[in-house]
Motif scaffolding. Structure first.
Motif, PDB file in Angstrom:
ATOM      1  N   ASP A 176       0.822  -1.200   0.000  1.00 31.60           N
ATOM      2  CA  ASP A 176       0.000   0.000   0.000  1.00 31.60           C
ATOM      3  C   ASP A 176       0.864   1.261   0.000  1.00 31.60           C
ATOM      4  N   THR A 200       2.739   1.617  -3.308  1.00 35.72           N
ATOM      5  CA  THR A 200       1.825   2.050  -4.367  1.00 35.72           C
ATOM      6  C   THR A 200       1.586   3.548  -4.298  1.00 35.72           C
ATOM      7  N   LEU A 257     -10.366   1.000  -2.358  1.00 35.52           N
ATOM      8  CA  LEU A 257     -10.100  -0.235  -1.622  1.00 35.52           C
ATOM      9  C   LEU A 257     -11.372  -1.063  -1.417  1.00 35.52           C
ATOM     10  N   LEU A 269     -12.010  -2.321  -5.648  1.00 35.21           N
ATOM     11  CA  LEU A 269     -11.092  -2.698  -6.712  1.00 35.21           C
ATOM     12  C   LEU A 269      -9.962  -3.609  -6.234  1.00 35.21           C
ATOM     13  N   PHE A 270      -9.456  -3.346  -5.023  1.00 37.29           N
ATOM     14  CA  PHE A 270      -8.332  -4.139  -4.516  1.00 37.29           C
ATOM     15  C   PHE A 270      -8.246  -4.028  -3.004  1.00 37.29           C
ATOM     16  N   SER A 322      -5.704  -3.537   0.407  1.00 40.13           N
ATOM     17  CA  SER A 322      -4.456  -2.812   0.660  1.00 40.13           C
ATOM     18  C   SER A 322      -3.267  -3.761   0.735  1.00 40.13           C
ATOM     19  N   ASP A 354      -2.911  -6.331  -1.386  1.00 43.81           N
ATOM     20  CA  ASP A 354      -2.640  -6.857  -2.728  1.00 43.81           C
ATOM     21  C   ASP A 354      -1.339  -6.286  -3.274  1.00 43.81           C
ATOM     22  N   ARG A 355      -0.631  -7.126  -4.013  1.00 40.50           N
ATOM     23  CA  ARG A 355       0.642  -6.685  -4.593  1.00 40.50           C
ATOM     24  C   ARG A 355       0.482  -6.153  -6.008  1.00 40.50           C
ATOM     25  N   TRP A 356      -0.582  -6.507  -6.694  1.00 39.46           N
ATOM     26  CA  TRP A 356      -0.718  -6.100  -8.081  1.00 39.46           C
ATOM     27  C   TRP A 356      -0.845  -4.589  -8.271  1.00 39.46           C
ATOM     28  N   PRO A 357      -1.482  -3.827  -7.365  1.00 40.99           N
ATOM     29  CA  PRO A 357      -1.490  -2.373  -7.578  1.00 40.99           C
ATOM     30  C   PRO A 357      -0.077  -1.781  -7.537  1.00 40.99           C
TER      31      PRO A 357
END
Length: 172
Positions: A3, A6, A110, A134-135, A137, A139-142
């Motif tokens: 997070d 990002t 989030l 959407l995702f 906090s 998650d690694r993809w953002p």
């Protein structure tokens, strides 16, 4: 931790895009957008200086949480601008605020258990925007997407400064 990364990368992308558009913006200005993107998370100072400790020292109820709202961001932007010379404040406030706004936009996206975002507009109103869902906090993809965008913007900026790609400086 993804997070925080990002937020920094998104601040970098926004700052670099602005510096590509406006010639007067330099790398120090990009840093202001990046710090602004982190500023709402200054509320995490609670990890080092707990609310209870500050409340005991001051003798009044206290919480760091309001720093993670738009009003808290305005307060932090205003206080940080006091560290700068008056001729730089307007530009610094704008970049810092843009970074902070990007943080709030990402946080509203989030995924939350309630389907509602945090009270972004507190203390003005308790209204909670619908969460973007959407995702998470964690998650690694953002962070990966933001990292790819940052690498792309960095490459564009580098190529723009040195079209030959040789690393040689421009001779005029």
């Amino acid at each position: 931790m993804p997070d925080v990364l990002t937020h920094v990368l998104v601040g970098y992308v926004i700052g670099m895009l602005l510096s590509l558009r406006y010639e007067r913006l330099r790398s120090a200005h990009v840093t202001l957008a990046m710090v602004g993107a982190l500023s709402p998370d200054f509320a995490k100072i609670d990890l080092f200086v707990p609310d209870g400790l500050v409340a005991a020292l001051l003798g009044v109820p206290f919480s760091w949480s309001p720093l993670h709202t738009l009003v808290g961001s305005v307060l932090v932007v205003g206080l940080c601008s006091l560290l700068l010379a008056p001729e730089y404040r307007t530009q610094a406030i704008a970049l810092f605020a843009i970074g902070a706004l990007s943080h709030h936009v990402l946080d509203v996206l989030l995924m939350t258990p309630t389907g509602e975002a945090y009270a972004v507009f507190w203390p003005l109103t308790e209204y909670r925007l619908p969460a973007g869902g959407l995702f998470l906090s964690s998650d690694r993809w953002p962070a990966a997407v933001a990292g790819l965008c940052a690498a792309l913007v960095w490459t564009i900026a580098r190529y723009r400064d040195d079209p030959t790609g040789t690393g040689a400086s421009k001779i005029e």
